[in-house]
Design an enzyme around this catalytic site. Structure first.
Site, PDB file in Angstrom:
ATOM      1  N   HIS A 191       0.831  -1.205   0.000  1.00 23.52           N
ATOM      2  CA  HIS A 191       0.000   0.000   0.000  1.00 23.52           C
ATOM      3  C   HIS A 191       0.863   1.252   0.000  1.00 23.52           C
ATOM      4  O   HIS A 191       0.609   2.199  -0.711  1.00 23.52           O
ATOM      5  CB  HIS A 191      -0.810   0.079   1.303  1.00 23.52           C
ATOM      6  CG  HIS A 191      -1.990  -0.800   1.317  1.00 23.52           C
ATOM      7  ND1 HIS A 191      -2.884  -0.836   0.293  1.00 23.52           N
ATOM      8  CD2 HIS A 191      -2.442  -1.671   2.243  1.00 23.52           C
ATOM      9  CE1 HIS A 191      -3.835  -1.685   0.591  1.00 23.52           C
ATOM     10  NE2 HIS A 191      -3.588  -2.220   1.765  1.00 23.52           N
ATOM     11  N   ARG A 298      -5.805  -5.638 -14.433  1.00 25.76           N
ATOM     12  CA  ARG A 298      -5.884  -6.916 -13.721  1.00 25.76           C
ATOM     13  C   ARG A 298      -7.270  -6.969 -13.078  1.00 25.76           C
ATOM     14  O   ARG A 298      -7.606  -6.096 -12.280  1.00 25.76           O
ATOM     15  CB  ARG A 298      -4.823  -7.000 -12.633  1.00 25.76           C
ATOM     16  CG  ARG A 298      -3.392  -7.079 -13.148  1.00 25.76           C
ATOM     17  CD  ARG A 298      -2.423  -7.094 -11.976  1.00 25.76           C
ATOM     18  NE  ARG A 298      -1.103  -7.562 -12.329  1.00 25.76           N
ATOM     19  CZ  ARG A 298      -0.067  -6.763 -12.618  1.00 25.76           C
ATOM     20  NH1 ARG A 298      -0.220  -5.463 -12.589  1.00 25.76           N
ATOM     21  NH2 ARG A 298       1.114  -7.275 -12.920  1.00 25.76           N
ATOM     22  N   ARG A 335      -7.679  -8.212 -18.590  1.00 23.21           N
ATOM     23  CA  ARG A 335      -7.240  -9.602 -18.492  1.00 23.21           C
ATOM     24  C   ARG A 335      -8.278 -10.401 -17.731  1.00 23.21           C
ATOM     25  O   ARG A 335      -8.759  -9.962 -16.686  1.00 23.21           O
ATOM     26  CB  ARG A 335      -5.899  -9.657 -17.761  1.00 23.21           C
ATOM     27  CG  ARG A 335      -5.411 -11.063 -17.561  1.00 23.21           C
ATOM     28  CD  ARG A 335      -4.049 -11.084 -16.947  1.00 23.21           C
ATOM     29  NE  ARG A 335      -4.093 -10.748 -15.533  1.00 23.21           N
ATOM     30  CZ  ARG A 335      -3.008 -10.612 -14.780  1.00 23.21           C
ATOM     31  NH1 ARG A 335      -1.815 -10.766 -15.307  1.00 23.21           N
ATOM     32  NH2 ARG A 335      -3.102 -10.329 -13.499  1.00 23.21           N
ATOM     33  N   GLU A 434       3.376 -15.873 -21.047  1.00 19.12           N
ATOM     34  CA  GLU A 434       4.117 -15.871 -19.779  1.00 19.12           C
ATOM     35  C   GLU A 434       4.613 -17.264 -19.416  1.00 19.12           C
ATOM     36  O   GLU A 434       5.111 -17.483 -18.324  1.00 19.12           O
ATOM     37  CB  GLU A 434       3.292 -15.230 -18.662  1.00 19.12           C
ATOM     38  CG  GLU A 434       1.831 -15.581 -18.631  1.00 19.12           C
ATOM     39  CD  GLU A 434       1.021 -14.744 -17.632  1.00 19.12           C
ATOM     40  OE1 GLU A 434       1.587 -13.976 -16.856  1.00 19.12           O
ATOM     41  OE2 GLU A 434      -0.206 -14.902 -17.635  1.00 19.12           O
ATOM     42  N   ASN A 457       6.853 -11.008 -15.718  1.00 17.95           N
ATOM     43  CA  ASN A 457       6.953 -11.389 -14.306  1.00 17.95           C
ATOM     44  C   ASN A 457       6.905 -12.912 -14.184  1.00 17.95           C
ATOM     45  O   ASN A 457       7.674 -13.526 -13.442  1.00 17.95           O
ATOM     46  CB  ASN A 457       5.810 -10.784 -13.487  1.00 17.95           C
ATOM     47  CG  ASN A 457       5.756  -9.275 -13.612  1.00 17.95           C
ATOM     48  OD1 ASN A 457       6.705  -8.665 -14.067  1.00 17.95           O
ATOM     49  ND2 ASN A 457       4.638  -8.682 -13.231  1.00 17.95           N
ATOM     50  N   ASP A 458       5.987 -13.502 -14.929  1.00 16.84           N
ATOM     51  CA  ASP A 458       5.896 -14.963 -14.913  1.00 16.84           C
ATOM     52  C   ASP A 458       6.841 -15.610 -15.926  1.00 16.84           C
ATOM     53  O   ASP A 458       7.408 -16.657 -15.658  1.00 16.84           O
ATOM     54  CB  ASP A 458       4.452 -15.407 -15.193  1.00 16.84           C
ATOM     55  CG  ASP A 458       3.603 -15.330 -13.936  1.00 16.84           C
ATOM     56  OD1 ASP A 458       4.075 -15.777 -12.874  1.00 16.84           O
ATOM     57  OD2 ASP A 458       2.483 -14.803 -14.001  1.00 16.84           O
ATOM     58  N   ARG A 468       9.113 -16.197  -8.296  1.00 15.50           N
ATOM     59  CA  ARG A 468       9.294 -14.745  -8.276  1.00 15.50           C
ATOM     60  C   ARG A 468       9.155 -14.131  -6.892  1.00 15.50           C
ATOM     61  O   ARG A 468       9.557 -12.989  -6.667  1.00 15.50           O
ATOM     62  CB  ARG A 468       8.330 -14.077  -9.267  1.00 15.50           C
ATOM     63  CG  ARG A 468       6.880 -14.132  -8.885  1.00 15.50           C
ATOM     64  CD  ARG A 468       5.982 -13.854 -10.082  1.00 15.50           C
ATOM     65  NE  ARG A 468       5.186 -12.652  -9.931  1.00 15.50           N
ATOM     66  CZ  ARG A 468       4.163 -12.330 -10.709  1.00 15.50           C
ATOM     67  NH1 ARG A 468       3.824 -13.111 -11.723  1.00 15.50           N
ATOM     68  NH2 ARG A 468       3.482 -11.246 -10.498  1.00 15.50           N
ATOM     69  N   CYS A 505       3.568  -6.374 -20.592  1.00 12.38           N
ATOM     70  CA  CYS A 505       2.915  -5.762 -19.437  1.00 12.38           C
ATOM     71  C   CYS A 505       3.536  -6.214 -18.125  1.00 12.38           C
ATOM     72  O   CYS A 505       3.045  -5.882 -17.061  1.00 12.38           O
ATOM     73  CB  CYS A 505       1.418  -6.036 -19.458  1.00 12.38           C
ATOM     74  SG  CYS A 505       1.028  -7.784 -19.429  1.00 12.38           S
TER      75      CYS A 505
END
Ligand code: PEP
Ligand code: MG
Length: 581
Positions: A191, A298, A335, A434, A457-458, A468, A505
């Site tokens: 946050h 997302r 997505r 990914e 990321n993946d 990760r 992305c």
């Protein structure tokens, strides 16, 4: 002088005075309650929770008066938690089972929840545990009549040093006076990181022990660009950073001027820079930075709320608001649900897997839970009439999976047609790449979709076999691994051969160290957090396409991520004085 290295969570350089904000470490008592007092013990909880609800609504009203949408959003989840039937049910159950005082029962219940979240291992959900602790501390304070110093009372410019800032602390915070944040805890998805970025103040998080070393009033340098914090700097370092800070400020003014300009190389090659968002109210920042559309929305937030999955109409509302907001601004790629793996739905028992990251996640989950998938698909199609909406499937690993998802989409379209419900008949459909197998057969997959988006990321995680989220092996998680770069090159080439565009992305798209290499490899769209848009744009606007291609060519001949990293860093440092890469 002491130097600390942490996670660079929000860019910028600040030199200021420490305001040490320590957790008040409430000691929660534990004692037995007689059977006949259990009802009134529960009543104490409801009264305290009611007061906390009132407090939060007041803070929220203030926040919305000041148009602080980020905080209002966090407070929504806090308020929802206070009335969440599942949460209350567990408190009641634990109270009648343990017969202990409500302060202890509350803490026990919250820890139960948080253990489930931690087991799930998702950084997103672990951050949600901060919300739970925040609400709990507030209720405890009411139950134990304990008051706390408020960040609203800060009356001079400070740098907050704390263990972990709670979302409701930040709502109260006197924003004009807080010039930077440093924390023991937290990462890029916390946050505090999100808020600091939206306040546009530097933040360095994950410092472990900054609160042990810092005292209120100490001079502190926070370099959010490099993730460095310097406590009580000597005069030489102080002068160096005063100059750096001045240069950064001048640089930021220049950067903001870029918002209006296209992402175009010196020799006229245009690429698209779009935003990644997780919540509809991030739209404001997207528009402010004049992003070329939203490249990744997302949709998980609609499914991971304490109140459960959103209905078709709720989803339709959420998607429509973003589509309408982005009309004539490049549209939005939404997505489909990407749960499982590191994004576990709490209490969804299907997820007791040995290897969740290799398990029943994303499109695999949706193709199994067709009821859930159908609701989302209908909502997406319905929202498509309002503007440019693109649907994107996550985690496709083979052709059959993609074909199943496409067939399901067609089935939903026919349903809507027969019900007379309108949708965009030409809605573009894309998929994320990914998984290495999808990258390798991207020539085959490219024939079936309108666009690709590379989820690095993946993709990095699966290519180099490094979780990760695992800190112990983070040193192996390298986007510049030649294996990863070869896959990226292959995906782009295959897509272009089939005549479809490729976006990226994953975090790599907003990493300025990678910008020129990706440009040289032919990436069409870079999708990232809005705050990173101008830095990436500045780089793109300062190079020629042929020199980017030359850099990419050199890099592709190299054998290791270390070699590539060193070479690109030197290349970038030579050209860009203000970019810390
Ligand atoms: C990715 O994997 O790069 C991606 C963008 O998806 P997420 O981070 O949500 O898994
Ligand atoms: Mg992913």
């Amino acid at each position: 002088m002491k130097i600390f290295k942490g996670v660079s969570a929000s860019p910028g350089i600040t030199i200021g005075k420490v305001f040490l904000y320590l957790d008040d470490n409430l000691k929660v008592p534990k004692y037995t309650i007689d059977e006949d007092k259990l009802v009134s013990e529960l009543e104490r909880f409801h009264i305290a929770a009611g007061k906390v609800g009132d407090d939060l609504k007041k803070i929220q009203a203030q926040a919305s008066k000041e148009e602080i949408t980020e905080e209002s959003r966090f407070l929504d989840s806090h308020i929802m938690m206070l009335t969440d039937p599942e949460f209350i049910r567990q408190i009641e159950e634990n109270l009648s089972f343990f017969k202990k005082n409500i302060e202890w029962v509350l803490l026990f219940t919250v820890r139960q929840f948080i253990r489930t979240l931690r087991k799930a291992g998702s950084p997103y959900l672990v951050e949600r545990s901060v919300d739970l602790y925040d609400v709990t501390r507030r209720i405890h304070r009411h139950l134990m009549f304990h008051e706390k110093i408020s960040l609203a009372d800060i009356s001079e410019e400070v740098v907050i040093a704390t263990h972990n800032l709670m979302p409701s602390d930040t709502v109260n915070m006197n924003r004009k006076m807080v010039k930077a944040i440093v924390m023991n805890a937290g990462g890029r998805t916390s946050h505090t990181a999100i808020l600091a970025r939206s306040f546009e103040i530097p933040a360095v998080l994950g410092l472990t022990n900054i609160t042990d070393e810092a005292s209120s009033g100490d001079t502190i340098i926070v370099d959010g660009n490099s993730g460095t914090v310097i406590l009580k700097p000597d005069s030489e370092v102080l002068t160096e950073y005063q100059n750096k800070s001045k240069r950064w400020q001048q640089h930021s003014v220049q950067l903001n001027k870029l918002n209006r300009l296209p992402a175009e190389t010196l020799d006229g090659k245009r690429v698209a820079l779009s935003s990644n968002i997780e919540m509809p109210d991030e739209l404001e920042l997207v528009l402010q930075h004049e992003a070329d559309g939203i490249g990744l929305f997302r949709s998980e937030f609609l499914f991971l709320r304490p109140s459960g999955f959103s209905s078709e109409d709720d989803q339709y509302e959420a998607y429509s608001s973003v589509v309408l907001g982005m009309k004539d601004h490049g549209g939005v790629t939404i997505r489909t649900l990407d749960v499982g793996g590191d994004k576990i739905i709490p209490d969804f028992d299907t997820f007791q897997e040995k290897n969740p990251l290799l398990g029943w996640r994303a499109i695999r989950f949706c193709l199994h839970h067709k009821d859930i998938f159908k609701i989302q698909m209908r909502a997406l199609l319905r929202a498509s009439v309002h503007g440019e909406l693109r649907i994107m499937f996550p985690m496709i690993s083979c052709l059959e999976e993609l074909e199943d998802a496409l067939a399901f989409l067609e089935e939903t379209k026919s349903e809507l047609r027969s019900e007379g419900i309108p949708f965009d008949e030409k809605i573009p459909i894309g998929m994320m790449i990914e998984v290495p197998s999808a990258a390798i057969i991207s020539d085959i997959l490219a024939e079936k979709v309108d666009f690709f988006s590379i989820g690095t990321n993946d993709l990095v995680q699966y290519t180099v076999a490094v979780d990760r989220g695992n800190e112990n092996i983070a040193y192996l998680y390298k986007s510049f691994h030649p294996g990863v770069l070869r896959l990226i090159k292959m995906i782009i080439e295959n897509a272009h051969k089939a005549g479809i565009p490729v976006a990226m992305c994953g975090e790599m798209a907003g990493d300025t160290l990678a910008t020129v290499v990706l440009l040289g490899l032919g990436l069409d769209t870079f999708s990232m957090s809005s705050i990173d848009l101008t830095s990436v744009k500045e780089i793109i606007r300062s190079v020629n396409l042929n020199e980017a291609e030359e850099l990419a060519r050199r890099v592709m001949e190299m054998s290791s991520s270390g070699e590539i990293d060193k070479y690109v860093r030197a290349w970038m440092n030579e050209r860009f004085e203000n970019i810390s890469v």
